[in-house]
Design a protein around this motif. Structure first.
Motif, PDB file in Angstrom:
ATOM      1  N   THR A   1       0.792  -1.078  -0.012  1.00 51.47           N
ATOM      2  CA  THR A   1      -0.045   0.204   0.074  1.00 51.47           C
ATOM      3  C   THR A   1       0.887   1.082  -0.017  1.00 51.47           C
ATOM      4  O   THR A   1       0.490   2.439  -0.112  1.00 51.47           O
ATOM      5  CB  THR A   1      -1.069   0.074   1.038  1.00 51.47           C
ATOM      6  OG1 THR A   1      -0.239   0.127   2.561  1.00 51.47           O
ATOM      7  CG2 THR A   1      -1.850  -1.112   1.372  1.00 51.47           C
ATOM      8  N   GLY A   2       2.090   1.034   0.097  1.00 58.02           N
ATOM      9  CA  GLY A   2       2.986   2.193   0.278  1.00 58.02           C
ATOM     10  C   GLY A   2       3.271   2.698   1.572  1.00 58.02           C
ATOM     11  O   GLY A   2       4.089   3.438   1.772  1.00 58.02           O
ATOM     12  N   THR A   3       2.969   2.032   2.559  1.00 58.40           N
ATOM     13  CA  THR A   3       3.133   2.477   4.011  1.00 58.40           C
ATOM     14  C   THR A   3       4.485   2.103   4.365  1.00 58.40           C
ATOM     15  O   THR A   3       4.940   0.913   4.149  1.00 58.40           O
ATOM     16  CB  THR A   3       2.390   1.680   4.977  1.00 58.40           C
ATOM     17  OG1 THR A   3       0.750   1.892   4.466  1.00 58.40           O
ATOM     18  CG2 THR A   3       2.412   2.099   6.504  1.00 58.40           C
ATOM     19  N   LEU A   4       5.208   2.845   4.976  1.00 57.67           N
ATOM     20  CA  LEU A   4       6.747   2.693   5.259  1.00 57.67           C
ATOM     21  C   LEU A   4       6.813   1.636   6.336  1.00 57.67           C
ATOM     22  O   LEU A   4       6.312   2.001   7.333  1.00 57.67           O
ATOM     23  CB  LEU A   4       7.600   4.060   5.503  1.00 57.67           C
ATOM     24  CG  LEU A   4       8.907   4.125   5.810  1.00 57.67           C
ATOM     25  CD1 LEU A   4       9.671   3.437   4.755  1.00 57.67           C
ATOM     26  CD2 LEU A   4       9.332   5.291   6.108  1.00 57.67           C
ATOM     27  N   LEU A   5       7.561   0.623   6.330  1.00 50.21           N
ATOM     28  CA  LEU A   5       7.806  -0.250   7.423  1.00 50.21           C
ATOM     29  C   LEU A   5       8.731   0.032   7.978  1.00 50.21           C
ATOM     30  O   LEU A   5       8.957  -0.288   9.438  1.00 50.21           O
ATOM     31  CB  LEU A   5       7.576  -1.715   6.779  1.00 50.21           C
ATOM     32  CG  LEU A   5       6.667  -2.252   6.159  1.00 50.21           C
ATOM     33  CD1 LEU A   5       6.712  -3.369   5.422  1.00 50.21           C
ATOM     34  CD2 LEU A   5       5.265  -2.221   6.957  1.00 50.21           C
ATOM     35  N   GLY A   6      10.146   0.721   7.545  1.00 51.38           N
ATOM     36  CA  GLY A   6      11.110   0.843   8.071  1.00 51.38           C
ATOM     37  C   GLY A   6      12.286   1.195   6.968  1.00 51.38           C
ATOM     38  O   GLY A   6      12.107   1.027   5.829  1.00 51.38           O
TER      39      GLY A   6
END
Length: 123
Positions: free
Chosen positions: A114-119
């Protein structure tokens, strides 16, 4: 090299505009061919390269390895940053090593589909 677990607490509140573009390019590369992973890198001149993982009977290459290879084939000698879009909770060791071949400390941003930054991995 073993897989790199994304460090807990490494999620940045915001990416720079240029690094956010890398995540967008990686998402597009992944979606275009319905691949497991997409990746992109930015070289020393600001040029970007995007790729998806490739699995064939004769070979397998990660998205990040292919993005780095594309950059090198175009003349890049250094990387400023990289991004990987994946459902995995780890950064693959081969892709990590490929980025480190050209940059000891370039951030590798790992994001969900989804494009959410995980790290971000910087070592």
């Amino acid at each position: 090299m073993p897989d790199q677990t994304i460090p807990a607490g490494s999620v940045d509140a915001e990416l720079t505009a240029e690094d956010a573009k890398l995540v967008t390019l990686a998402r597009g590369a992944r979606a275009r061919v319905n691949a497991a992973e997409g990746a992109s890198v930015r070289d020393q001149d600001g040029r970007t390269y995007a790729a998806a993982n490739v699995t064939l009977p004769s070979m397998s290459i990660t998205a990040l390895q292919l993005a780095v290879a594309s950059a090198v084939a175009a003349g890049a000698t250094k990387l400023e940053a990289a991004a990987v879009v994946t459902e995995a909770s780890t950064l693959d060791g081969a892709g990590h090593a490929a980025v480190r071949d050209l940059a000891a400390d370039a951030p590798i941003h790992v994001a969900s589909p989804t494009g959410t930054l995980l790290g971000s991995v910087t070592a």
